[in-house]
Design a protein around this motif. Structure first.
Motif, PDB file in Angstrom:
ATOM      1  N   ARG A  16       1.066  -1.302  -0.170  1.00 44.96           N
ATOM      2  CA  ARG A  16      -0.067  -0.015  -0.054  1.00 44.96           C
ATOM      3  C   ARG A  16       0.945   1.405  -0.200  1.00 44.96           C
ATOM      4  O   ARG A  16       0.596   2.215  -0.672  1.00 44.96           O
ATOM      5  CB  ARG A  16      -1.009   0.026   1.153  1.00 44.96           C
ATOM      6  N   ALA A  17       2.052   1.272   0.831  1.00 47.87           N
ATOM      7  CA  ALA A  17       2.842   2.391   0.986  1.00 47.87           C
ATOM      8  C   ALA A  17       3.416   2.698  -0.543  1.00 47.87           C
ATOM      9  O   ALA A  17       3.638   3.798  -0.944  1.00 47.87           O
ATOM     10  CB  ALA A  17       3.967   2.260   1.815  1.00 47.87           C
ATOM     11  N   LEU A  18       3.884   1.462  -1.183  1.00 48.33           N
ATOM     12  CA  LEU A  18       4.573   1.668  -2.380  1.00 48.33           C
ATOM     13  C   LEU A  18       3.519   2.002  -3.596  1.00 48.33           C
ATOM     14  O   LEU A  18       3.906   2.910  -4.199  1.00 48.33           O
ATOM     15  CB  LEU A  18       5.076   0.450  -3.028  1.00 48.33           C
ATOM     16  N   ARG A  19       2.337   1.571  -3.442  1.00 45.90           N
ATOM     17  CA  ARG A  19       1.406   2.077  -4.339  1.00 45.90           C
ATOM     18  C   ARG A  19       1.035   3.604  -4.088  1.00 45.90           C
ATOM     19  O   ARG A  19       0.992   4.191  -5.232  1.00 45.90           O
ATOM     20  CB  ARG A  19      -0.014   1.359  -4.084  1.00 45.90           C
ATOM     21  N   GLU A  20       0.977   3.958  -3.035  1.00 47.97           N
ATOM     22  CA  GLU A  20       0.580   5.526  -2.596  1.00 47.97           C
ATOM     23  C   GLU A  20       1.892   6.353  -3.161  1.00 47.97           C
ATOM     24  O   GLU A  20       1.624   7.338  -3.760  1.00 47.97           O
ATOM     25  CB  GLU A  20       0.507   5.775  -1.111  1.00 47.97           C
ATOM     26  N   ARG A  21       3.143   5.827  -3.208  1.00 57.11           N
ATOM     27  CA  ARG A  21       4.395   6.603  -3.574  1.00 57.11           C
ATOM     28  C   ARG A  21       4.264   6.747  -5.167  1.00 57.11           C
ATOM     29  O   ARG A  21       4.415   7.854  -5.683  1.00 57.11           O
ATOM     30  CB  ARG A  21       5.572   5.964  -3.094  1.00 57.11           C
ATOM     31  N   ILE A  22       3.839   5.681  -5.881  1.00 55.27           N
ATOM     32  CA  ILE A  22       3.753   5.440  -7.389  1.00 55.27           C
ATOM     33  C   ILE A  22       2.553   6.441  -7.799  1.00 55.27           C
ATOM     34  O   ILE A  22       2.720   7.488  -8.518  1.00 55.27           O
ATOM     35  CB  ILE A  22       3.570   4.132  -7.719  1.00 55.27           C
ATOM     36  N   VAL A  23       1.180   6.155  -7.179  1.00 54.60           N
ATOM     37  CA  VAL A  23      -0.008   6.966  -7.766  1.00 54.60           C
ATOM     38  C   VAL A  23       0.026   8.507  -7.197  1.00 54.60           C
ATOM     39  O   VAL A  23      -0.439   9.492  -7.680  1.00 54.60           O
ATOM     40  CB  VAL A  23      -1.366   6.431  -7.057  1.00 54.60           C
ATOM     41  N   GLY A  24       0.741   8.680  -5.945  1.00 55.95           N
ATOM     42  CA  GLY A  24       0.641   9.922  -5.172  1.00 55.95           C
ATOM     43  C   GLY A  24       1.780  10.872  -5.761  1.00 55.95           C
ATOM     44  O   GLY A  24       1.932  12.050  -5.755  1.00 55.95           O
ATOM     45  N   GLY A  25       2.802  10.207  -6.510  1.00 54.64           N
ATOM     46  CA  GLY A  25       4.103  10.990  -6.738  1.00 54.64           C
ATOM     47  C   GLY A  25       3.830  11.758  -8.228  1.00 54.64           C
ATOM     48  O   GLY A  25       2.770  11.884  -8.608  1.00 54.64           O
ATOM     49  N   PRO A  26       4.896  12.232  -8.839  1.00 55.37           N
ATOM     50  CA  PRO A  26       4.778  12.970 -10.115  1.00 55.37           C
ATOM     51  C   PRO A  26       4.146  12.005 -11.426  1.00 55.37           C
ATOM     52  O   PRO A  26       3.501  12.616 -12.020  1.00 55.37           O
ATOM     53  CB  PRO A  26       6.422  13.120 -10.489  1.00 55.37           C
ATOM     54  N   ARG A  27       4.052  10.616 -11.402  1.00 58.19           N
ATOM     55  CA  ARG A  27       3.561   9.931 -12.294  1.00 58.19           C
ATOM     56  C   ARG A  27       2.094   9.926 -12.128  1.00 58.19           C
ATOM     57  O   ARG A  27       1.572  10.115 -13.158  1.00 58.19           O
ATOM     58  CB  ARG A  27       3.916   8.365 -12.128  1.00 58.19           C
ATOM     59  N   GLY A  28       1.578  10.034 -10.762  1.00 50.21           N
ATOM     60  CA  GLY A  28       0.126  10.065 -10.839  1.00 50.21           C
ATOM     61  C   GLY A  28      -0.543  11.524 -10.645  1.00 50.21           C
ATOM     62  O   GLY A  28      -1.783  11.581 -11.080  1.00 50.21           O
ATOM     63  N   SER A  29       0.450  12.597 -10.427  1.00 52.53           N
ATOM     64  CA  SER A  29      -0.107  13.931 -10.237  1.00 52.53           C
ATOM     65  C   SER A  29      -0.163  14.655 -11.733  1.00 52.53           C
ATOM     66  O   SER A  29      -0.670  15.737 -11.766  1.00 52.53           O
ATOM     67  CB  SER A  29       0.547  14.487  -9.026  1.00 52.53           C
ATOM     68  N   GLY A  30       0.787  14.283 -12.444  1.00 52.81           N
ATOM     69  CA  GLY A  30       1.151  15.190 -13.674  1.00 52.81           C
ATOM     70  C   GLY A  30       0.230  14.672 -14.772  1.00 52.81           C
ATOM     71  O   GLY A  30      -0.720  13.771 -14.581  1.00 52.81           O
ATOM     72  N   PRO A  31       0.430  15.002 -16.030  1.00 56.92           N
ATOM     73  CA  PRO A  31      -0.669  14.515 -17.203  1.00 56.92           C
ATOM     74  C   PRO A  31      -0.485  13.149 -17.076  1.00 56.92           C
ATOM     75  O   PRO A  31       0.659  12.543 -17.204  1.00 56.92           O
ATOM     76  CB  PRO A  31       0.206  15.551 -18.317  1.00 56.92           C
ATOM     77  N   GLN A  32      -1.563  12.672 -17.531  1.00 55.04           N
ATOM     78  CA  GLN A  32      -1.812  11.297 -17.750  1.00 55.04           C
ATOM     79  C   GLN A  32      -1.736  10.889 -19.399  1.00 55.04           C
ATOM     80  O   GLN A  32      -3.103  10.903 -19.837  1.00 55.04           O
ATOM     81  CB  GLN A  32      -2.969  10.561 -17.143  1.00 55.04           C
ATOM     82  N   HIS A  33      -0.758  10.514 -19.869  1.00 49.40           N
ATOM     83  CA  HIS A  33      -0.703  10.272 -21.301  1.00 49.40           C
ATOM     84  C   HIS A  33      -1.167   8.775 -21.501  1.00 49.40           C
ATOM     85  O   HIS A  33      -1.209   8.387 -22.714  1.00 49.40           O
ATOM     86  CB  HIS A  33       0.830  10.433 -21.731  1.00 49.40           C
ATOM     87  N   PHE A  34      -0.910   7.894 -20.413  1.00 45.78           N
ATOM     88  CA  PHE A  34      -1.369   6.587 -20.586  1.00 45.78           C
ATOM     89  C   PHE A  34      -1.879   6.294 -19.050  1.00 45.78           C
ATOM     90  O   PHE A  34      -1.527   6.774 -17.895  1.00 45.78           O
ATOM     91  CB  PHE A  34      -0.293   5.693 -21.017  1.00 45.78           C
ATOM     92  N   PRO A  35      -2.869   4.993 -19.152  1.00 45.84           N
ATOM     93  CA  PRO A  35      -3.448   4.886 -17.745  1.00 45.84           C
ATOM     94  C   PRO A  35      -2.218   4.291 -16.973  1.00 45.84           C
ATOM     95  O   PRO A  35      -1.671   3.415 -17.199  1.00 45.84           O
ATOM     96  CB  PRO A  35      -4.640   4.082 -18.179  1.00 45.84           C
ATOM     97  N   LEU A  36      -2.202   4.705 -15.713  1.00 45.52           N
ATOM     98  CA  LEU A  36      -1.395   4.183 -14.721  1.00 45.52           C
ATOM     99  C   LEU A  36      -2.081   3.241 -13.677  1.00 45.52           C
ATOM    100  O   LEU A  36      -1.566   2.298 -13.163  1.00 45.52           O
ATOM    101  CB  LEU A  36      -1.096   5.291 -13.771  1.00 45.52           C
ATOM    102  N   VAL A  37      -3.791   3.404 -13.642  1.00 45.98           N
ATOM    103  CA  VAL A  37      -4.256   2.535 -12.763  1.00 45.98           C
ATOM    104  C   VAL A  37      -5.674   2.017 -13.584  1.00 45.98           C
ATOM    105  O   VAL A  37      -6.078   2.747 -14.529  1.00 45.98           O
ATOM    106  CB  VAL A  37      -4.835   3.414 -11.573  1.00 45.98           C
ATOM    107  N   HIS A  38      -5.723   0.595 -13.415  1.00 47.52           N
ATOM    108  CA  HIS A  38      -6.954   0.130 -13.999  1.00 47.52           C
ATOM    109  C   HIS A  38      -8.170   0.163 -13.170  1.00 47.52           C
ATOM    110  O   HIS A  38      -8.114   0.770 -12.230  1.00 47.52           O
ATOM    111  CB  HIS A  38      -6.624  -1.777 -14.092  1.00 47.52           C
TER     112      HIS A  38
END
Length: 191
Positions: A16-38
């Motif tokens: 959960r902590a890793l998922r939050e770092r991925i989704v809550g970091g720059p990958r998840g907060s910037g423009p989404q050019h491809f889906p990060l999450v199903h």
């Protein structure tokens, strides 16, 4: 499917902590050019694999984040390099994801096709040298492929030591992702 997609309700505390770092970091907060999450909340591409082994996934995603968001590589050069790795390794996910990012940073369809088939060239000598440097890294293996002083100097004159270091790390990182995606048969997310 060799690894199950992990939904948020199935995650351990470390996952959960890793998922939050991925989704809550720059990958998840910037423009989404491809889906990060199903739709079910599981992560796409290499990020879903990283969740299975958070002790390795956390530093791996931190390295990827540094490559994408903290280096001095221009956005175009970074995407040219990533797509060169995707082409050399046959990584469908990385091609899928970074062609979209590449378009967003100004790569044309002709340039994307040229990176994919290895014929990329540019009027920008830095981009041209970066692509050639990455292709050389990707082609060279074994002790006979060591870089001589002349080859090193020719790239250093155009790219400089910092850019060369960043590109070596980028190529190694994206090769690792390509292998993870290949071994675990992770493909392109359905849209």
């Amino acid at each position: 499917m060799r690894l199950p997609d992990l939904t948020p309700t199935e995650l351990s505390e470390a996952q959960r902590a890793l998922r939050e770092r991925i989704v809550g970091g720059p990958r998840g907060s910037g423009p989404q050019h491809f889906p990060l999450v199903h739709e079910d909340g599981s992560l796409t591409g290499p990020f879903g694999v990283m969740l299975h082994e958070p002790a390795l996934g956390a530093p791996l995603q931190e390295l990827g984040s540094a490559i994408r968001y903290a280096t001095r590589l221009s956005a175009r050069t970074r995407e040219i390099a990533i797509l060169a790795v995707a082409a050399a390794t046959g990584s469908t996910f990385e091609s899928y994801a970074h062609e979209r990012v590449g378009r967003a940073v100004g790569l044309t369809e002709d340039e994307l096709a040229a990176v994919a088939d290895g014929s990329f060239t540019s009027t920008d000598p830095h981009e041209r040298a970066a692509h050639a440097f990455c292709r050389r890294l990707l082609a060279d293996t074994g002790p006979e492929a060591r870089w001589d002083d002349e080859t090193y100097a020719s790239y250093a004159a155009t790219l400089g030591a910092t850019t060369m270091t960043e590109l070596v790390v980028l190529v190694g990182y994206y090769r690792t992702l390509a292998q993870l995606l290949d071994v675990f048969e992770v493909g392109v997310p359905e849209e």
